[in-house]
Design a protein around this motif. Structure first.
Motif, short mmCIF file in Angstrom:
data_model
loop_
_atom_site.label_atom_id
_atom_site.label_comp_id
_atom_site.label_asym_id
_atom_site.label_seq_id
_atom_site.Cartn_x
_atom_site.Cartn_y
_atom_site.Cartn_z
N PHE A 170 4.84 -9.93 -5.04
CA PHE A 170 4.52 -8.58 -5.34
C PHE A 170 3.92 -8.74 -6.67
N SER A 228 0.71 -3.65 -6.23
CA SER A 228 1.34 -2.14 -6.63
C SER A 228 0.87 -1.71 -7.59
N THR A 284 8.22 -0.64 -0.89
CA THR A 284 8.60 -2.15 -1.23
C THR A 284 9.31 -2.59 -0.27
N LEU A 333 11.47 -2.74 -8.65
CA LEU A 333 10.77 -3.27 -7.77
C LEU A 333 11.43 -4.62 -7.35
N ASP A 346 3.10 -6.14 -9.67
CA ASP A 346 3.30 -4.66 -10.26
C ASP A 346 2.48 -4.27 -11.25
N ILE A 360 8.25 -11.75 -8.00
CA ILE A 360 7.44 -10.54 -8.42
C ILE A 360 6.91 -10.81 -10.01
N ALA A 381 12.76 -5.60 -3.57
CA ALA A 381 12.14 -6.53 -2.74
C ALA A 381 13.26 -7.68 -2.52
#
Length: 272
Positions: A74, A156, A62, A87, A76, A100, A91
Motif C-alpha cells: 500500500f 491510496s 483497505t 491504514l 498512501d 505500507i 491492512a
C-alpha cells in the motif's frame, strides 16, 4: 526516514491536515487551524460527517483489498495526521505481512511519523516527506526499499485530490503513477464534491482559499475520470457511505439527507 532539513511547522496559517484532525476531534492543531475550521463549520456544519465518512471509507477499502484481493503493498499519499486505526493497522490486521509507505509534505505529519512506522514483525512501514504535486514519489529510494513496483500495489489517494487544482494537472499526476504500477494494482480514491450543496461548499472553498490552501471540488463525472482505463470494483464511483458499507442501510428522509450532505465521492479501480 531522513530528518535533515526537516521543515518547520508554520503556525501562521491554517493547514488542511490539521483542520482535518480538528474535524475528527483530534488534538494536533493550532489556534489558527481551529479558527479556520470553525469558519468552515459555520458555513458547512456537515464537514465533520464528511471527515468521518472519508475515514470509514479508507478503512473499508483497505480491509477489502487486503482480505479479499490479496493486496500486500500500500502507498498512501496525503496521509494526514495519524488517527488510529491508521491504514497500516487495518491492512496488517487482515494481512500481517503487508507493507505500507506513507507520504505527506506537512511538517506536523512528519512530527508524528513514528506512529506510522509501528509495523507488525512480518510487515514493514515507512514514511517519506513528499508533495504529490512536485515530487516523483514512486522514485523515492525509501519507498523502493519497502515497495516492489513489479508486484501489485494499492495506491491510496484519499481526500487528497481536491487539494490539487487543475493547474497542477491532477489527472496527469495520477496517470503517471498508475503507469508505473504493475497489473493487478489498485487506485483507492475519495474526493469532496459540491454536487449536493453548492452554496455550503462554495463557502468551504472561500475559507480554504483565504488561508492559502487552494481547493477544487469536482463533479461525479470529473472524479470518474481519475479511473479511466481501470476496472472499477462494485459499486463503482458512488457517495462514500455507499461504498461497501459494513451495515447496508436504506435511509430515507432526514437520515438520507444527512448522508448525502457528506458530499464525498469514492471508488476503487483495478489496473488490468
Amino acid at each position: 526516514m531522513t530528518t535533515s532539513g526537516k521543515p518547520e511547522i508554520d503556525t501562521s496559517r491554517p493547514h488542511s491536515a490539521r483542520m482535518y484532525d480538528y474535524y475528527l476531534g483530534g488534538k494536533d492543531w493550532y489556534p489558527v487551524d481551529e479558527k479556520a475550521a470553525e469558519r468552515v463549520l459555520e458555513v458547512c456544519p456537515q464537514i465533520r460527517r464528511t471527515a468521518e465518512t472519508n475515514r470509514s471509507f479508507m478503512h473499508r477499502a483497505t480491509r477489502t483489498l487486503a482480505s479479499e484481493y490479496g493486496v500486500r503493498q500500500f502507498v498512501d499519499i496525503g496521509t494526514g495526521i495519524p488517527t488510529a486505526p491508521n491504514l497500516h493497522q487495518v491492512a496488517q490486521e487482515a494481512a500481517p505481512d503487508a507493507r505500507i509507505v506513507y507520504a505527506d509534505h506537512d511538517a506536523t505529519v512528519l512530527e508524528y511519523a513514528h506512529v506510522l512506522m509501528r509495523s507488525t514483525p512480518e510487515g514493514r512501514t515507512a514514511y517519506i516527506s513528499a508533495d504529490v504535486r512536485e515530487d516523483s514519489i514512486l522514485d523515492s529510494p525509501r519507498l523502493r526499499e519497502v515497495i516492489d513496483l513489479n508486484e501489485p500495489v494499492a495506491l491510496s489517494l484519499v481526500a487528497l485530490l481536491h487539494f490539487v487544482p487543475d493547474d497542477n494537472k491532477p489527472y496527469e499526476i495520477v496517470g503517471r503513477m498508475l503507469d508505473r504500477l504493475a497489473p493487478g494494482s489498485f487506485l483507492v480514491l475519495s474526493h469532496c464534491t459540491n454536487d449536493f450543496d453548492a452554496v455550503a461548499w462554495q463557502g468551504v472553498k472561500k475559507v480554504y482559499d483565504a488561508g492559502g490552501t487552494t481547493v477544487q471540488f469536482r463533479t461525479k463525472e470529473e472524479v470518474e475520470r481519475f479511473f479511466d482505463g481501470l476496472e472499477l470494483l462494485e459499486p463503482k464511483v458512488t457517495v462514500a457511505h455507499d461504498w461497501r458499507p459494513d451495515e447496508p442501510a436504506d435511509p430515507t428522509g432526514e437520515e438520507a439527507d444527512l448522508l448525502r450532505s457528506a458530499a464525498l465521492y469514492a471508488g476503487v479501480g483495478r489496473k488490468p
